[in-house]
Design a protein around this motif. Sequence first.
Motif, mmCIF file in Angstrom:
data_model
loop_
_atom_site.group_PDB
_atom_site.id
_atom_site.type_symbol
_atom_site.label_atom_id
_atom_site.label_comp_id
_atom_site.label_asym_id
_atom_site.label_seq_id
_atom_site.Cartn_x
_atom_site.Cartn_y
_atom_site.Cartn_z
ATOM 1 N N TRP B 209 0.782 -1.405 -0.104
ATOM 2 C CA TRP B 209 0.051 -0.081 -0.231
ATOM 3 C C TRP B 209 0.818 1.168 -0.103
ATOM 4 O O TRP B 209 0.296 2.375 -0.522
ATOM 5 N N MET B 213 0.428 4.508 -2.749
ATOM 6 C CA MET B 213 0.412 5.925 -2.188
ATOM 7 C C MET B 213 0.794 6.885 -3.481
ATOM 8 O O MET B 213 0.237 7.926 -3.813
ATOM 9 N N GLU B 216 -1.404 6.805 -6.242
ATOM 10 C CA GLU B 216 -2.491 7.820 -6.104
ATOM 11 C C GLU B 216 -2.352 9.052 -6.267
ATOM 12 O O GLU B 216 -3.220 9.744 -6.790
ATOM 13 N N GLY B 328 -6.200 9.642 1.315
ATOM 14 C CA GLY B 328 -5.735 9.028 2.470
ATOM 15 C C GLY B 328 -6.840 8.232 3.193
ATOM 16 O O GLY B 328 -7.762 7.747 2.508
ATOM 17 N N ASN B 329 -7.104 8.523 4.393
ATOM 18 C CA ASN B 329 -8.001 7.946 5.271
ATOM 19 C C ASN B 329 -8.748 8.950 5.705
ATOM 20 O O ASN B 329 -8.325 9.647 6.757
ATOM 21 N N SER B 406 -8.260 5.963 0.198
ATOM 22 C CA SER B 406 -7.113 5.042 -0.390
ATOM 23 C C SER B 406 -7.972 3.925 -1.041
ATOM 24 O O SER B 406 -8.697 3.174 -0.797
#
Lengths: 280, 446, 296
Positions: B209, B213, B216, B328-329, B406
């Motif tokens: 992950w 990032m 993304e 992100g979260n 994400s």
Amino acid sequence: MVLPALLFFVAFGVIPLLGVLGLSFTTWDGIGAIHPSGLTSWRETLKDPALPHALWVTFLIMALSWAFQTPMSLLLGVFLAGRQKYRAALAVVYFVPLLLSSAAIAITYKALLDPNFGLSSGLGIGFLAQDWLGRGRLAIGVLIFIVSWQYIPFHSLIYQAGVRQIPTSMYEAAQLDGAGRIRQFFSITLPQLKYTIITSSTLMVVGSLTFFDLIWVLTAGGPADATRVLAVQMYIKGFQGNQMGPASAIAVILVLVGLGLALLLRRIGGDARESQMEGA
Amino acid sequence: MDPMTTSRRTFLKFAVGVPLTGAALAACGSSGPSQAGGTGGTSGSGGTYWYLSGPPGEKIRTDTVNRFNKANPDTKIKATTFQNDAYKAKIKTAIGAGQAPTIIWGWGGGGLRSYVQAGQVEDLTSWFADNPDVKDRLFPSSFGAATVDGKIYAMPAETVQPIVLYYNKKLFDQVGVQPPQTYGDIMDLVPKFNAQGIAPFSLGGQSRWTNMMWLEFFFLRLGGSELFQKVMTQKGAWSDPQSLKGLQMAQDLVKANGFVKGFSSITADSNADQALLFRGKAAMMLHGSWSYGIQVSQGGKFVPEGNLGWMNFPPIDGGTGDPADTVGNPGQYLSISSKASAAEKETAKKFFKTAVLSPEENKEWIDTGQVPISKGTESQLNASKDKDFLNFVYGIASKAKNFGQSWDQALPPAAAETLLDNISKLFQLNITPQQFADNLNKVTGQ
Amino acid sequence: MATTLTPDTDEATAPHRVHTGGPRNLRQWNWPGGLAGWLWFGIVIIPIYWIVITSFKTSANYFDANPLKPPTDLTFENYKLVIQEHFIRYFVNSLVVTLGAVVPAVLASFMAAYAIVRGRGRFLWSCNALFLAGLAIPLQATIIPIYLIIIRLKLYDTLLAIILPSIAFAIPLSVLVLSNFIRDVPNELFESMRVDGANEWKTLWNLAFPLSRPALVTVTIYNGLIIWNGFLLPLVLTQSPERRTLPLALAAFQGQYTVNVPAVLASVVLTTLPILTLYVVGRRQLLSGLTAGFGK
């Protein structure tokens, strides 16, 4: 007399297995309702290129770890059966890897293999700072090494016991006949260890099929899918991908492979009832 | 002659005896009530709540539950904690077997969607409509991941965690360069750091992950949130020229030695990647906002001496994305099991209303260097010792017009697995961008 | 080369035995074995050393430059943390589960192995085939059905929930190893028992059991270790902290984003010490159990 074992095994081994077989004919995401779906999951699994790859990786790791562990365990077992002075202390140390859980071992090695903070910087040996877990082939090699690190003590114990059972009289007779050390090893030690080798190999091979904890914590099947053995593929499909149907199909395949191997080993081991003590 | 027939009856007697011994042994050990069956909880109408253990969150969550239980002694909530990976496995098996806890902690997005499709969680849309005060005190951007097909199925909670570009100020001074303003600057910096034996970027590639990032942000800056969302929902979107460009950029950065040597062997969860930054072996790092707290606790004097810098990911020349967007979260999410009793559901809703993200809880989060998703915490943030970083995060979260969740959380689990898989291969240079696109197109946008 | 036999003072040996232990000259001059032995020692000790010293480091110092150097400021905080986290309780649970599973499993497998080797008939043959097939059943695959069964039996979140499937999974391999071993017992010995008028049950316990000591010991150790370190079954089948076993304790130090490595290692050390002590103390029994061959 066989009943207690049978009872347990059927209740908690066979029935769940039948359950898994049943699940392989369904589509289920593990959360909602189970939808029977005939051969869908099977078709999907058999078409998935990840399956032959996983089979290949599984066999590769099985064969390589057998090839590495057996000679090492043999050598160590014979060594330990001898009389060297520090043998007792060494034996204690050797045994420790076996006592550690797979997860603990994986965590340890992950830290030691870190290219920046691991062994390489610790010992100052630049060569050790490879991309150990990041390159496919290296990762497989590392995995086999770690598995061997964990289980060689056990198998050398088995071989040690086996060697101790060989009557000295056989060696003495051979010596009188003029056979050298190496000849004795190959003509006496090895054949006498036949059943030990079979037992140890069975444990190794079958154990490696259901190997999961170590691989999962160490590489999670990676890098990419280089160490993704069948058991890992099954876990990923089922518990991470929420596809219980195909995961169950993989599980059934695992069992069939295991059954085949077990029968094969049985054949090699023979159903013979003659004692190995003949001729001693 | 069959040697077996004679004493079969005796054997049968013993067949029962052996397992009973085992059972007796075990019974001695399992003292206390054993909870079996039911809806995962037997504490009357209070309900149960499962969540993650470990720092930093566990203590804060437990404190919240304790506060609630003190104020509501008749409907106490029983909490059980699990480690991250263990939790993921356990919650699935529990829900699948009808044993789910009343309050389910989760990450929203695709995982929540799978619960919704299985009918396992409560629809909270009308409850939020009836309780606008609850809705209004939370960041609006946090509701995206709680919404499935237009209905809200979870209570947003805890903190907002955008991805931040961290850098080591000391190393920048040492090499004599400035923090990058655009992505072009980044590519210029790479050879400069490499020449000095410093890794330009730290990366915990084994965790996958972490690589994601990068992708993304590439997508977000190249094509904005339209592209970012499109690749998850529209069939064939991965083969768009902009998508392929983003994938290619990732490989270009790898080939230019932008990442620390051996990055595919480094995992994020042991903090080895963050250690590279605060030990001065890497100049920059893309990581979640939670990394700040870890660097404070493990980096010794690194952060207090002001050596840690941070910024939002810079824009890419020629890209159409808004440089203020982030990914992100957007929060963590609490759902209510649809299989819980009516009383338990009421307790859970009361818990959401009165205890979750109360001012006390907000303060606890702020003290760990994280920003809770509650509005109006500016004064508390400014009072904290980490106020610079916290204000930065707060600023990003509140000013971003688009806060993408994400991909690995937003996508359904099966697709997420394929995504992470291919990302790993992409960064290993094992597949081409086109192959990546083909593989992903098969599982997204259906 | 001397062929006088000196008694093996290290190990207990049965009197009047054929002198065993491999060829004399192989033992005295086994340099490939010796080399391998010392090399392996190095390979084994380094990670263990690392585990021990790191367990005394603080998680803040953990990334200090040299991982192999002992900690500059030794700390017991990790151990304190581990014990605070109900270590004793986890330990007791693990002990109960291991004993509670291994003893029945080995006994049941022994009886089954004896029956299979000594008996005749289709039923026994098919049992044998069934156990063989069970060798490859992966635990992860069957975990969900097992979970469902345990729930139906109302055993969820008890130690028994871990014990019962553990017994089941230990059986196939144990039966295999034990039956291979029993096969080696010379027929004459069984004959003489029968002539003496002993029934099968007596023969089982008075003859086969003592003779099978090596295999019994092997199987006990193997299963014991697997169950002691088993993670998946306790994970899925128990829930409350009162029922947790030691391997789950390892997981307790893995936080949401980060792993407290020194604490994890401290718990590893504490988990291993009891078994290690057992091994050191019981080594003689272990080896004599393993090496008790057939008296001739």
